[in-house]
Design a protein around this motif. Structure first.
Motif, PDB file in Angstrom:
ATOM      1  N   ARG A   1       7.411 -12.337  -0.929  1.00  0.00           N
ATOM      2  CA  ARG A   1       5.972 -12.582  -0.859  1.00  0.00           C
ATOM      3  C   ARG A   1       5.653 -14.081  -0.738  1.00  0.00           C
TER       4      ARG A   1
ATOM      5  N   ARG B   1       3.730 -15.069   2.317  1.00  0.00           N
ATOM      6  CA  ARG B   1       2.264 -15.027   2.313  1.00  0.00           C
ATOM      7  C   ARG B   1       1.699 -16.423   2.023  1.00  0.00           C
TER       8      ARG B   1
ATOM      9  N   TRP C   1       2.329 -18.864   4.883  1.00  0.00           N
ATOM     10  CA  TRP C   1       1.392 -18.610   5.982  1.00  0.00           C
ATOM     11  C   TRP C   1       0.006 -19.176   5.661  1.00  0.00           C
TER      12      TRP C   1
ATOM     13  N   SER D   1       1.626 -13.920  -5.835  1.00  0.00           N
ATOM     14  CA  SER D   1       1.183 -14.326  -4.496  1.00  0.00           C
ATOM     15  C   SER D   1      -0.320 -14.181  -4.306  1.00  0.00           C
ATOM     16  N   THR D   2      -0.926 -13.139  -4.833  1.00  0.00           N
ATOM     17  CA  THR D   2      -2.367 -12.954  -4.632  1.00  0.00           C
ATOM     18  C   THR D   2      -3.159 -14.004  -5.403  1.00  0.00           C
TER      19      THR D   2
ATOM     20  N   LEU E   1      -2.837 -17.173  -3.326  1.00  0.00           N
ATOM     21  CA  LEU E   1      -3.679 -17.143  -2.124  1.00  0.00           C
ATOM     22  C   LEU E   1      -5.142 -17.381  -2.483  1.00  0.00           C
TER      23      LEU E   1
ATOM     24  N   ASP F   1       0.929  -2.500  -0.951  1.00  0.00           N
ATOM     25  CA  ASP F   1       1.962  -3.297  -1.601  1.00  0.00           C
ATOM     26  C   ASP F   1       2.722  -2.487  -2.659  1.00  0.00           C
TER      27      ASP F   1
ATOM     28  N   ILE G   1      -3.935 -11.744   5.271  1.00  0.00           N
ATOM     29  CA  ILE G   1      -2.564 -12.197   5.031  1.00  0.00           C
ATOM     30  C   ILE G   1      -1.776 -11.132   4.283  1.00  0.00           C
ATOM     31  N   ILE G   2      -2.392 -10.534   3.280  1.00  0.00           N
ATOM     32  CA  ILE G   2      -1.701  -9.496   2.501  1.00  0.00           C
ATOM     33  C   ILE G   2      -1.370  -8.298   3.373  1.00  0.00           C
TER      34      ILE G   2
ATOM     35  N   HIS H   1       1.426  -9.056   5.941  1.00  0.00           N
ATOM     36  CA  HIS H   1       2.726  -9.103   5.265  1.00  0.00           C
ATOM     37  C   HIS H   1       3.198  -7.695   4.919  1.00  0.00           C
TER      38      HIS H   1
ATOM     39  N   TYR I   1       1.025 -17.978  11.706  1.00  0.00           N
ATOM     40  CA  TYR I   1       1.929 -16.877  11.330  1.00  0.00           C
ATOM     41  C   TYR I   1       3.321 -17.155  11.886  1.00  0.00           C
TER      42      TYR I   1
END
Length: 195
Positions: free
Chosen positions: A11, A14, A17, A60-61, A64, A98, A155-156, A159, A189
């Motif tokens: 991840r 992500r 990116w 990761s979230t 982001l 996910d 993005i999520i 991925h 990307y």
């Protein structure tokens, strides 16, 4: 400068990116999960970890969202209806895309072999197919999930689409396949994929 810790096929991609989309400088440290370097920053040993202002940020979230809020791009402003819709879409993707892919990975190679349940793969593929249909009803009219502007959920989802295809989980909705092709054509990307 930001520092992103985590292998490129995790991840962490992500986050890389997002940083490429934002045009921000960063250093990438391709450490694997549960390595000593990662555990020193994230007790659970999970990647990615973002170092911002000498502070480790995990998940990761969360990373982001932090980056989008901090730099005022790829997000709607906090407290707006559009942000509530964006957060709802983010949670849907985490819950329905996910999590299914992570469960498949756990039963495919992460868990000790004696604990793996291979039969779960078929039910997870079915669930991901159902989730794709729901997603198509939630997509906006523009080229991105929410319409004209790219946001964190894009993005999520992209991925997760990459992950699904690598895990041989079919993308069954043609509209989703078209969307993924558009996202994969983005220069940021492509730069992130090369890291």
């Amino acid at each position: 400068m930001y520092r992103v810790i985590g292998s490129g096929n995790s991840r962490a991609r992500r986050v890389i990116w997002m940083l490429e989309e934002l045009g921000l400088p960063y250093a990438h440290v391709p450490a694997p999960p549960r390595s000593d370097d990662v555990i020193a920053l994230s007790p659970a040993g999970k990647v990615p970890v973002l170092i911002a202002d000498n502070v480790p940020i995990t998940d990761s979230t969360a990373i982001l969202t932090f980056l989008a809020d901090r730099h005022g791009h790829l997000t709607h402003p906090a407290g707006t209806i559009d942000r509530a819709r964006q957060d709802s879409l983010t949670q849907f993707l985490l819950d329905d895309f996910d999590s299914a892919l992570w469960m498949a990975a756990r039963h495919g190679f992460v868990l000790p072999e004696a604990l793996r349940q291979s039969a779960i793969q078929d039910s997870l593929k079915c669930e991901l197919g159902r989730s794709q249909k729901v997603l198509m009803q939630r997509m906006g009219d523009g080229p991105f999930l929410m319409g004209a502007a790219m946001t964190v959920p894009d993005i999520i989802l992209t991925h997760c689409g990459d992950w699904a295809e690598a895990a041989c989980f079919p993308i069954t909705e043609p509209g989703l396949g078209d969307y993924l092709a558009r996202m994969r054509a983005r220069p940021a990307y492509r730069r992130a994929q090369a890291v």
